[in-house]
Write a protein that holds these residues in place. Structure first.
Motif, PDB file in Angstrom:
ATOM      1  N   LYS A 170     -24.207 -28.588  24.350  1.00  0.00           N
ATOM      2  CA  LYS A 170     -24.161 -29.046  22.965  1.00  0.00           C
ATOM      3  C   LYS A 170     -25.462 -28.792  22.214  1.00  0.00           C
ATOM      4  O   LYS A 170     -25.499 -28.907  20.980  1.00  0.00           O
ATOM      5  CB  LYS A 170     -23.798 -30.531  22.913  1.00  0.00           C
ATOM      6  N   SER A 175     -22.740 -23.309  21.042  1.00  0.00           N
ATOM      7  CA  SER A 175     -21.884 -24.355  21.594  1.00  0.00           C
ATOM      8  C   SER A 175     -20.488 -24.305  20.972  1.00  0.00           C
ATOM      9  O   SER A 175     -20.338 -24.186  19.752  1.00  0.00           O
ATOM     10  CB  SER A 175     -22.499 -25.730  21.344  1.00  0.00           C
ATOM     11  N   LYS A 178     -19.522 -26.796  18.126  1.00  0.00           N
ATOM     12  CA  LYS A 178     -20.058 -26.648  16.773  1.00  0.00           C
ATOM     13  C   LYS A 178     -19.230 -25.630  15.999  1.00  0.00           C
ATOM     14  O   LYS A 178     -18.946 -24.538  16.509  1.00  0.00           O
ATOM     15  CB  LYS A 178     -21.510 -26.168  16.822  1.00  0.00           C
TER      16      LYS A 178
END
Length: 266
Positions: A170, A175, A178
């Motif tokens: 994350k 990631s 996102k």
């Protein structure tokens, strides 16, 4: 002698060509080599992919070694793994992740097909996506891409694990938790003006334009092309984001371009 085509042309290629033609006409495309804006210099599109522009033969020639893998990818020519094989190891991992992230975002905003970080908790009938959370969904994407011939020949299980770990971190810019910022893609990929289309083509080659699996031949593409040509309202809907962007730029900077064509606005 023409290069033998080894995989179908993607629907996103045709949509992107329509988008690019519009931006080209509005002088909002850029030279893929020197990044000169269409308002600065007359630009001509690549005759192969019709997806990048050049301000001169010199720029086109200088950029060809970088452009060739993408040009063939967009046209469905050459070895299926040629595009990713032209990239370094870490960039391949990024591209695989971002191809997935871009498709998740596109499905969410344009198709009403929520999966990955947008998974609504109910089955998505008829589509290839995992009926679970983002990690399950991305692993499904990895399963599918490993079933194609798109990945470089050096790809092994260890590379899959590394790719997965990067995707679920994350704190990582890549990631899968996102939303992807499409506007920042060219900058994050070293000024590659074609990277968004490349990611979209890779994703479609894995899951298909409609998310039901990749096309086996060009029949689907030809029918899709004919459908858009006969339905201008659908064609307009698909390129609306690019049209809106172009109109906004012209609204904000149109007079500036006309008065100072040699300057690029900040």
């Amino acid at each position: 002698m023409a290069t033998k085509k080894t995989f179908p042309i993607c629907g996103v290629t045709y949509v992107s060509q329509i988008e690019h033609e519009y931006l080209h006409q509005k002088k909002l495309s850029v030279c893929a080599n020197c990044l000169a804006l269409g308002f600065q210099k007359p630009l001509r599109r690549c005759n192969g992919c019709l997806l990048v522009d050049y301000c001169s033969k010199e720029c086109q020639k200088a950029h060809w070694p970088k452009h060739k893998p993408f040009c063939n990818l967009a046209q469905g020519k050459g070895a299926p793994d040629a595009y990713l094989s032209s990239k370094e190891h870490d960039e391949v991992l990024r591209i695989v992740i971002d191809a997935y992230r871009l498709r998740v975002e596109t499905d969410h905003t344009s198709r009403d097909e929520d999966h990955g970080i947008y998974y609504p908790g109910k089955p998505i009938d008829g589509l290839v996506w995992a009926k679970g959370d983002a990690i399950d969904d991305f692993q499904r994407f990895l399963d599918l891409i490993e079933g194609t011939h798109i990945l470089p020949k050096w790809w092994r299980f260890e590379d899959r694990v590394e790719c997965l770990l990067l995707a679920i971190d994350k704190d990582s810019p890549e990631s899968i938790f996102k939303p992807i910022n499409q506007a920042e893609l060219p900058t994050s990929y070293g000024g590659d003006t074609a990277i968004r289309v490349a990611l979209a083509v890779i994703a479609e080659a894995v899951v298909g334009y409609d998310g039901k699996g990749p096309a086996k031949d060009d029949i689907w593409f030809r029918e899709f092309q004919e459908f858009l040509d006969l339905h201008p309202e659908e064609r307009a809907r698909l390129i609306k984001p690019s049209v809106d962007m172009a109109e906004q730029i012209l609204k904000e900077h149109g007079e500036e371009f006309a008065e100072n064509p040699s300057e690029i606005p900040n």
